[in-house]
Enzyme design. Sequence first.
Site, PDB file in Angstrom:
ATOM      1  N   GLU A  25      66.248  57.765  54.774  1.00 45.02           N
ATOM      2  CA  GLU A  25      65.798  56.443  55.373  1.00 45.02           C
ATOM      3  C   GLU A  25      66.952  55.372  55.904  1.00 45.02           C
ATOM      4  OE1 GLU A  25      67.569  54.948  52.068  1.00 45.02           O
ATOM      5  OE2 GLU A  25      66.306  56.802  52.044  1.00 45.02           O
ATOM      6  N   ASP A  95      72.929  61.174  47.931  1.00 52.25           N
ATOM      7  CA  ASP A  95      71.698  60.438  47.740  1.00 52.25           C
ATOM      8  C   ASP A  95      70.493  61.124  48.026  1.00 52.25           C
ATOM      9  OD1 ASP A  95      69.806  58.528  47.412  1.00 52.25           O
ATOM     10  OD2 ASP A  95      70.297  57.472  49.545  1.00 52.25           O
TER      11      ASP A  95
END
Length: 246
Positions: A25, A95
């Site tokens: 994102e 991540d």
Amino acid sequence: HEAIVHPALVLHPGPVRVAIIGGGEGSALREVLRHKGVKKAVMIDLDKAVVDCAREYLAPFHQGAFSDPRTELLYQDGRRYLEEVKEPFDVIIIDLTCPTEGGPSYLLFTEEFYRLVRKRLTDQGILALQADTTSLVALNTYTTITRTLKEAFPRVFPYAAFVPSYAMLWGFCLAAQGLDPRDLGPGEVDKRISQRVQGELRYYDGITHQAIFNLPKYLREAIKKQTTVNRDNSPLKEKYPGFKEK
């Protein structure tokens, strides 16, 4: 995302090249690019569709980070990328989704993978990663990741931060060749932030830095008791009721 990015980049004496494995994102990328000294940020995500969707619909998350001239976006397996890349990084941030059964990321939490990451770091390089929940009733993944990192890195520092959208304390780890985040006092952290980081941080500062590396007693004891090392030949997979792997 301030918690996964800034402790590592502030600890490093001068991060220039940063890699992000995952982070589709764009929020980790956004925080990396707030560091004025960063010249190149390579983000490697498996799924281009996720990034395209985020680019169109999640502008408050990435805030234009995908279009920054310092950004290099690659759509491929993060482990394969690290096997092939030649230039080392000052900081590598992982991540990823948690190592769920049937998911795409469980082989990026193993000792073999962490040893590969270490080879792709500079002499003062630092790894930072999200390491799953620190819930009192679900500590196995977090403690196993921490224990596994200790097989690959000489210095491992588990830490935790409250994530409002998760409504719980979430686990992270920092692994280094020789640097120690506990050597940085609040004043030095704040000084480095003011010199290096553009804009105002909402979460991380010198006092927060001290807090996140001082874990609750139950976490310290659970980490101390964990003996399992996660390896490629028997990888950790979180299981959910009713799930059947194809």
